[in-house]
Design a protein around this motif. Structure first.
Motif, PDB file in Angstrom:
ATOM      1  N   ARG A 124      13.473 -17.368 -19.828  1.00 60.90           N
ATOM      2  CA  ARG A 124      14.578 -17.440 -18.710  1.00 60.90           C
ATOM      3  C   ARG A 124      15.283 -16.942 -18.291  1.00 60.90           C
ATOM      4  O   ARG A 124      16.242 -16.660 -17.548  1.00 60.90           O
ATOM      5  N   THR A 125      14.479 -14.969 -18.915  1.00 60.44           N
ATOM      6  CA  THR A 125      15.459 -13.793 -18.496  1.00 60.44           C
ATOM      7  C   THR A 125      14.554 -13.333 -16.728  1.00 60.44           C
ATOM      8  O   THR A 125      13.299 -14.092 -16.865  1.00 60.44           O
ATOM      9  N   SER A 126      15.458 -12.502 -16.303  1.00 57.87           N
ATOM     10  CA  SER A 126      14.849 -11.561 -14.698  1.00 57.87           C
ATOM     11  C   SER A 126      14.334 -10.294 -15.646  1.00 57.87           C
ATOM     12  O   SER A 126      13.726  -9.615 -14.549  1.00 57.87           O
ATOM     13  N   GLU A 127      14.856 -10.466 -16.653  1.00 61.59           N
ATOM     14  CA  GLU A 127      14.221  -9.203 -17.071  1.00 61.59           C
ATOM     15  C   GLU A 127      13.914  -8.853 -18.257  1.00 61.59           C
ATOM     16  O   GLU A 127      14.003  -9.701 -19.343  1.00 61.59           O
ATOM     17  N   LEU A 170       7.590 -20.109 -16.853  1.00 61.29           N
ATOM     18  CA  LEU A 170       9.000 -19.552 -16.608  1.00 61.29           C
ATOM     19  C   LEU A 170       9.176 -20.227 -15.342  1.00 61.29           C
ATOM     20  O   LEU A 170       9.316 -21.553 -16.147  1.00 61.29           O
ATOM     21  N   ASP A 171      10.701 -20.465 -15.529  1.00 63.70           N
ATOM     22  CA  ASP A 171      11.536 -21.376 -14.851  1.00 63.70           C
ATOM     23  C   ASP A 171      11.383 -21.565 -13.693  1.00 63.70           C
ATOM     24  O   ASP A 171      10.878 -20.789 -12.489  1.00 63.70           O
ATOM     25  N   SER A 178      11.773 -18.171 -11.115  1.00 67.25           N
ATOM     26  CA  SER A 178      11.145 -17.604 -11.476  1.00 67.25           C
ATOM     27  C   SER A 178       9.542 -17.047 -10.775  1.00 67.25           C
ATOM     28  O   SER A 178       8.783 -16.046 -10.371  1.00 67.25           O
ATOM     29  N   ARG A 179       9.018 -19.088 -11.189  1.00 65.97           N
ATOM     30  CA  ARG A 179       7.818 -19.247 -10.819  1.00 65.97           C
ATOM     31  C   ARG A 179       7.525 -18.429  -9.048  1.00 65.97           C
ATOM     32  O   ARG A 179       7.023 -18.305  -8.681  1.00 65.97           O
ATOM     33  N   ARG A 211       9.321 -16.946  -6.965  1.00 66.24           N
ATOM     34  CA  ARG A 211       9.555 -15.273  -6.616  1.00 66.24           C
ATOM     35  C   ARG A 211       7.824 -14.832  -7.360  1.00 66.24           C
ATOM     36  O   ARG A 211       7.206 -14.019  -6.603  1.00 66.24           O
TER      37      ARG A 211
END
Length: 83
Positions: A4-7, A27-28, A31-32, A34
């Motif tokens: 759940r993090t972008s990093e 992924l949330d 994020s999927r 992206r």
């Protein structure tokens, strides 16, 4: 595995394709999205590079002037009208 993090830090980590796909599935939704956009952009870039290379490799048969193109367009239009 829920990410759940972008990093994400992966120093010297090897993943099988299935592991990567599982991580992407977990992924949330933003994020999927992206990931999907990044893949689509990479695919389009590759296709454009291929197209540019193909066009650059073509040998021009002759130089065409604007009037040559205009005459050709008019001839095609006239042929379509008479058909």
């Amino acid at each position: 595995m829920t990410l759940r993090t972008s990093e994400i830090t992966l120093p010297n980590v090897r993943l099988r394709l299935e592991d990567l796909l599982t991580a992407i599935h977990d992924l949330d939704e933003p994020s999927r999205t992206r990931v999907a956009q990044a893949l689509a952009e990479a695919e389009m870039d590759a296709r454009f590079r291929t197209l540019i290379d193909q066009l650059a490799a073509r040998v021009t048969v002759e130089d065409l002037s604007d009037s040559d193109i205009t005459r050709e367009v008019q001839a095609v239009r006239a042929a379509r009208r008479s058909a």
